[in-house]
Design a protein around this motif. Structure first.
Motif, short mmCIF file in Angstrom:
data_model
loop_
_atom_site.label_atom_id
_atom_site.label_comp_id
_atom_site.label_asym_id
_atom_site.label_seq_id
_atom_site.Cartn_x
_atom_site.Cartn_y
_atom_site.Cartn_z
N TYR A 162 128.75 -29.59 -41.49
CA TYR A 162 130.14 -29.62 -41.44
C TYR A 162 130.89 -30.20 -40.50
O TYR A 162 130.52 -29.71 -39.24
CB TYR A 162 130.59 -28.11 -41.96
N LEU A 163 131.46 -31.24 -40.73
CA LEU A 163 132.06 -31.93 -39.76
C LEU A 163 133.66 -31.60 -40.09
O LEU A 163 134.07 -32.03 -40.90
CB LEU A 163 131.97 -33.46 -39.82
N THR A 164 134.37 -31.09 -38.93
CA THR A 164 135.67 -30.42 -38.92
C THR A 164 136.59 -31.56 -38.07
O THR A 164 136.08 -31.64 -36.76
CB THR A 164 135.69 -29.31 -38.90
N LEU A 185 136.73 -41.44 -45.88
CA LEU A 185 135.57 -40.61 -46.34
C LEU A 185 134.47 -41.90 -46.80
O LEU A 185 133.25 -41.60 -46.60
CB LEU A 185 135.90 -40.16 -47.85
N GLY A 186 134.98 -43.03 -47.24
CA GLY A 186 134.05 -44.20 -47.60
C GLY A 186 133.14 -44.67 -46.25
O GLY A 186 132.15 -45.10 -46.47
N GLN A 197 131.33 -34.98 -48.81
CA GLN A 197 132.44 -34.40 -49.66
C GLN A 197 133.60 -34.01 -48.77
O GLN A 197 132.99 -33.24 -47.71
CB GLN A 197 131.89 -33.43 -50.56
N ARG A 198 134.77 -34.10 -48.94
CA ARG A 198 135.79 -33.67 -48.24
C ARG A 198 136.41 -32.55 -49.01
O ARG A 198 136.63 -32.77 -50.04
CB ARG A 198 136.86 -34.83 -47.84
N ASP A 199 136.46 -31.35 -48.47
CA ASP A 199 137.13 -30.12 -49.14
C ASP A 199 138.23 -29.44 -48.23
O ASP A 199 139.17 -28.81 -48.73
CB ASP A 199 135.87 -29.06 -49.22
N ALA A 208 143.00 -28.51 -41.25
CA ALA A 208 141.92 -29.34 -40.89
C ALA A 208 141.52 -30.35 -42.07
O ALA A 208 141.65 -29.88 -42.94
CB ALA A 208 140.72 -28.77 -39.98
N CYS A 209 140.84 -31.64 -41.40
CA CYS A 209 140.07 -32.08 -42.63
C CYS A 209 138.52 -31.90 -42.29
O CYS A 209 138.11 -31.52 -41.09
CB CYS A 209 140.00 -33.74 -42.24
#
Length: 214
Positions: A162-164, A185-186, A197-199, A208-209
């Motif tokens: 997970y990258l935050t 994202l691309g 995937q971005r949640d 946060a992203c």
């Protein structure tokens, strides 16, 4: 009643702010110049300058006044120091994207951002090529994002990473043009070469992203 600071001894943080403003408006300046303008002693000015150098807000260089005479040390703002002052980059960017969309249609903004990604991906791939495992590649990507002000954290849960991103330096633009988030994202998909995937997304009001990788 609390005692007021003695005349001529401003509070340190206020003095540092004034010092940065003086360097911004009148720089490059010597320690003597700054001490006189701030109405403090030269040693006091040097202490503040030392603190600001440690914070990488100013830099010192040697130059000759008027191109001649005895060399002297002068202080100017670093890139980080310049960034501390208000800028209109986001407004300019939004205006440019709006005109691109108006002139060339809705899909033009994403095409422009995708073209930018090709260049960014080339740079990042060079950095990531030396990283072996997926975790190393994610850590390297996070380090590059930190350099751009994203304030990242990386966590592992089994085979998933997970990258935050706790800060979005492009938030003003992202709120008006979600294509910027699509493009981000691309880019991560391209350089990591695994499912991403971005949640969570700051532009949607979240804290946060967050990207699920792997």
């Amino acid at each position: 009643m609390s005692a007021l600071p003695a005349l001529g001894t401003p509070m340190p943080e206020r003095t540092k702010s004034r010092l940065l403003e003086l360097v911004k408006r009148h720089g490059p300046l010597t320690a003597q110049d700054l001490a006189q303008r701030l109405e403090v002693s030269v040693p006091a000015a040097r202490r503040h300058l030392g603190d600001l150098q440690e914070q990488e807000l100013i830099v010192c260089r040697t130059e000759r006044p008027g191109g001649r005479g005895r060399p002297q040390h002068v202080f100017t703002l670093s890139e980080r120091g310049e960034a501390a002052f208000p800028k209109t980059y986001s407004t300019l960017c939004v205006d440019v994207l709006r005109h691109i969309e108006s002139l060339f249609g809705e899909g033009a903004v994403l095409r422009v951002l995708d073209a930018r990604n090709v260049e960014l991906a080339g740079r990042l791939r060079d950095d990531l090529a030396a990283a072996g495992s997926l975790g190393e590649r994610v850590q390297t990507l996070a380090a590059r994002l930190d350099e751009q002000g994203f304030d990242t954290t990386v966590e592992q849960d089994g085979d998933v990473w997970y990258l935050t991103e706790r800060n979005c330096p492009n938030l003003t633009v992202a709120r008006q043009y979600p294509q910027l988030c699509e493009s981000e994202l691309g880019l991560y998909l391209q350089v990591l070469d695994v499912p991403v995937q971005r949640d969570r997304r700051i532009a949607c009001g979240q804290a946060a992203c967050r990207y699920r990788i792997g």
